[in-house]
Scaffold this active site. Structure first.
Site: not given
Ligand code: 8YV
Length: 354
Positions: A109-110, A190, A211, A270, A319-320, A322
């Site tokens: 998503v980032g 989220i 914002r 992120r 970083h898990i 998702s």
């Molecule tokens: C992260 C992510 O797992 O998909 C992304 O861009 O970084 C997210 O899925 C989450 O933001 C960190 O817990």
């Protein structure tokens, strides 16, 4: 199956007199479009790419990232690129790919790992995977918050190391959600999903900042407050915002110094860059705040000799957010469909408008 799929599309274009697409299909039958996938992804996504029959797919067939030098070679001449959040897609990569590149699809998503301005300039479309990972990331955030606040990793370690000598009234006490005030930084998709899951634990007040106020905050009785109020009044501070120039380094010494000494800090945003990790280390070491739980760090992976890893009041995950089987499969399917739509110049299921 691929050829008949293509034939069907061509007939459809003739019927709609869609010349742009027709040119594309004649082009693609003569010169198959090339796609590079930068990592092994769930087979559900690969199947979609292969069955489409409109592109030649090459994959970096490993769970580990493609080395930079290989990335630069493998992108040469590609029409589409399916990348991960850990691949830095900058001008150098775009130059190496060359003018064929029309679409990038990121399995995330980032999108802060992509040179957005360059994509815009070069007319390269971008697909991403919002929504489908909201629930998984929100669940992970709740798990991390509870694990950090109730000191689960410490407790597990004590059981394994023989430190559990008896039941002790003052041992391994932490903080509970019931009757607490939770502050969410960034009540987006989220952030809202996190708040919805935390409320049933008996949270008394749900504060948020960002914002501007969000109409959907009503769903969780969210109170829009200035950042300083959120920091002073919250027992749990949960960061769930995007990484932008405004949020980069936002959680610094001044930020932590406004928090309660009994407060727990959680970052599933992120990325680690939202947090100044030296300042966080200090705040945790001197008892400025009670504990921190992080699913993202800077850099990733965090070196094993990093000072934060010496602290018992800091819980760090790799970083898990998702990482459920079904979420990753859905992300792979969505990113494959985004990529194909970009190649055929159709509407993408999830396009980031640049
Ligand atoms: C992260 C992510 O797992 O998909 C992304 O861009 O970084 C997210 O899925 C989450 O933001 C960190 O817990």
């Amino acid at each position: 199956a691929g050829a008949s799929g293509l034939a069907r599309r061509v007939i459809e274009c003739i019927r709609r007199l869609d010349v742009a697409h027709l040119e594309l299909f004649f082009f693609s039958t003569k010169h198959t479009m090339k796609v590079f996938v930068t990592r092994r992804i769930p087979q559900e996504g690969m199947a979609i790419l292969k069955q489409a029959g409109i592109c030649e797919v090459s994959v970096w067939d490993s769970d580990e990232p493609v080395p930079r030098s290989d990335l630069l070679k493998r992108v040469e001449g590609v029409h589409g690129l399916l990348c991960m959040l850990s691949d830095r897609i900058d001008t150098e990569v775009l130059d190496a790919a060359g003018p064929n590149l029309k679409v990038i699809s990121t399995l995330s998503v980032g999108f802060d790992h992509l040179a957005i301005d360059e994509l815009r300039k070069r007319g390269i479309r971008l697909g991403y995977t919002p929504d489908v990972l909201t629930d998984a990331t929100a669940e992970l955030t709740v798990a991390l918050l509870l694990a950090t606040a109730r000191r689960l990793p410490e407790g597990i370690q004590e059981v394994k190391s023989g430190g559990w000598s008896s039941w002790k009234p003052l041992w391994l006490c932490g903080y509970g959600l019931s009757g607490s005030t939770v502050g969410v930084l960034g009540l987006g998709r989220i952030g809202l999903a996190i708040a919805q899951r935390l409320k049933p634990f008996g949270v008394k007040r749900l504060l948020y900042t960002g914002r501007h106020p969000k109409p959907h905050a009503q769903e969780v009785d969210g109170e829009y407050v200035p950042l300083d109020t959120l920091l002073c009044e919250s027992d749990f501070v949960v960061v769930s915002c995007a990484l932008t120039p405004d949020t980069c380094g936002l959680c610094d010494k001044a930020f932590f110094s406004k928090m309660k000494t009994t407060a727990v800090f959680i970052n599933t945003s992120r990325l680690g860059a939202v947090v100044n990790q030296d300042d966080l280390f200090e705040a945790l070491s001197i008892g400025q705040i009670a504990a921190a739980g992080l699913d993202v760090t800077s850099p990733e992976p965090l070196p094993t000799d990093h000072p934060l890893l010496t602290l018992t009041n800091c819980v760090i995950l790799p970083h898990i957010g998702s990482a459920t089987y079904s979420t990753r499969a859905t992300m792979a399917k969505l990113s494959a469909n985004n990529l194909l739509a970009g190649l055929t110049r159709d509407a993408m299921p999830s396009e980031l408008k640049l």
